[in-house]
Scaffold this active site. Sequence first.
Site, short mmCIF file in Angstrom:
data_model
loop_
_atom_site.label_atom_id
_atom_site.label_comp_id
_atom_site.label_asym_id
_atom_site.label_seq_id
_atom_site.Cartn_x
_atom_site.Cartn_y
_atom_site.Cartn_z
N ARG A 1 0.83 -1.21 0.00
CA ARG A 1 0.00 0.00 0.00
C ARG A 1 0.86 1.26 0.00
O ARG A 1 0.67 2.16 -0.83
CB ARG A 1 -0.91 0.01 1.24
N SER B 1 10.52 2.89 6.57
CA SER B 1 9.94 1.61 7.02
C SER B 1 10.38 1.33 8.46
O SER B 1 9.77 1.84 9.39
CB SER B 1 10.30 0.48 6.05
N ARG B 2 11.46 0.56 8.63
CA ARG B 2 12.03 0.34 9.95
C ARG B 2 13.55 0.44 9.84
O ARG B 2 14.13 -0.01 8.85
CB ARG B 2 11.64 -1.04 10.49
N GLU C 1 16.68 3.36 17.51
CA GLU C 1 15.95 4.55 17.94
C GLU C 1 15.87 4.60 19.46
O GLU C 1 15.69 3.55 20.08
CB GLU C 1 14.54 4.52 17.33
N HIS D 1 11.12 9.67 13.00
CA HIS D 1 10.03 8.70 12.85
C HIS D 1 8.65 9.39 12.84
O HIS D 1 7.81 9.11 13.70
CB HIS D 1 10.10 7.64 13.97
N ILE D 2 8.48 10.27 11.85
CA ILE D 2 7.24 11.06 11.79
C ILE D 2 6.44 10.80 10.51
O ILE D 2 5.57 11.60 10.15
CB ILE D 2 7.55 12.58 11.89
N ALA D 3 6.72 9.69 9.84
CA ALA D 3 6.09 9.49 8.52
C ALA D 3 4.57 9.49 8.59
O ALA D 3 3.91 9.98 7.68
CB ALA D 3 6.60 8.21 7.87
N SER D 4 3.97 8.99 9.66
CA SER D 4 2.51 8.96 9.73
C SER D 4 1.94 10.18 10.45
O SER D 4 0.74 10.25 10.74
CB SER D 4 2.04 7.67 10.42
C1 GLV Z 1 4.89 3.59 12.16
O1 GLV Z 1 6.08 3.43 12.07
C2 GLV Z 1 3.92 2.58 11.91
O2 GLV Z 1 4.29 1.40 11.73
O3 GLV Z 1 2.73 2.90 11.91
#
Ligand code: GLV
Length: 355
Positions: free
Chosen positions: A162, A259-260, A289, A307-310
């Site tokens: 996705r 991602s991670r 992290e 770690h702010i992608a979302s």
């Molecule tokens: C953030 O890293 C998530 O997996 O939602």
Amino acid sequence: GKYRVVSTKPMPGNRWIDLLIEQDCRVEICTQKKTILSVEDIIALIGDKCDGVIGQLTEDWGETLFSTLSRAGGKAFSNMAVGYNNVDVNAANKYGVAVGNTPVILTETTAELAASLSLSAARRIVEADEFMRAGLYDGWLPNLFVGNLLKGQTVGVIGAGRIGSAYARMMVEGFKMNLIYYDLYQATRLEKFVTAYGQFLKANGEQPVTWKRASSMEEVLREADVISLHPILDKTTYHLVNKDSLAIMKKEAVLVNCSRGPVIDEVALVEHLKQNPMFRVGLDVFEDEPYMKPGLADLKNAVVVPHIASASKWTREGMATLAALNVLGKIKGYPVWSNPNQVEPFLNENAPPPA
Ligand code: GLV
Ligand code: GLV
């Protein structure tokens, strides 16, 4: 409230709290100041009676916590994240605790950050910003902060589920990039989109965009100019980008990771960035992290964010709501909205549903 639901962190918005209260739940939100809770902290939170927990990706949800939750009468746990590498799903199954995550609602927000990091790295935005603020700009120069043009270059996506597919569409349509992707599953819809867009460009007398499904990850690393990583983290993707894979990438490539962290061997990456000043990265996640490997923070060819992608308001409120609904649904005996055991593997929208 008849049911006790615990959230290990305050979460955005009130919708998730209202939903739980409306449905006979008492909501308890941990107010501890420390950012990352230990297993002991969470055991104390669960207490003697707890019907469900909403937790975070920074927490270690394994044997200890699931057995504790089960003993307290808990039926459900939801990660407020799409990734669930911090959750031992087998342990949850063993103790009869249903597990949920929060896919879909963060797809576009996360892809937009990957696109932001791609552009920031390619066009050296952060370096240039620091230069301005330091008062170093003393006039336009032909050689000042020259970066990469994306148009006509190839964007590489590893993990075309996705999020990877949404990112690919943004880069192809927004910047007229060609696509190469690697995934265990064929991203049929994505391929169709690129084909149709290519035809549209051609009809307008422009160079059409193309796509290719690579037969190996190495093929993507070798051929792409901008590469974004979107796999899940497991044993097969740990250090997927390492010394050897960096060595086959183009010297002026851009690498993005939302991602991670452990998908990249960060020590090898730091060394590669030092040796190749034209190679640039945009990183949202890190191997240890909240720490960065030594040297990373000093490198101008790295853009780093925490770690702010979302992290858009709409998405974070939606994730909180979805996590609450996961837990509530299980307590009420409805099917869990999304369960890692039930959703498709490798985040691929075209994968057949599991048997
Ligand atoms: C953030 O890293 C998530 O997996 O939602
Ligand atoms: C740059 O500002 C230009 O006008 O080319």
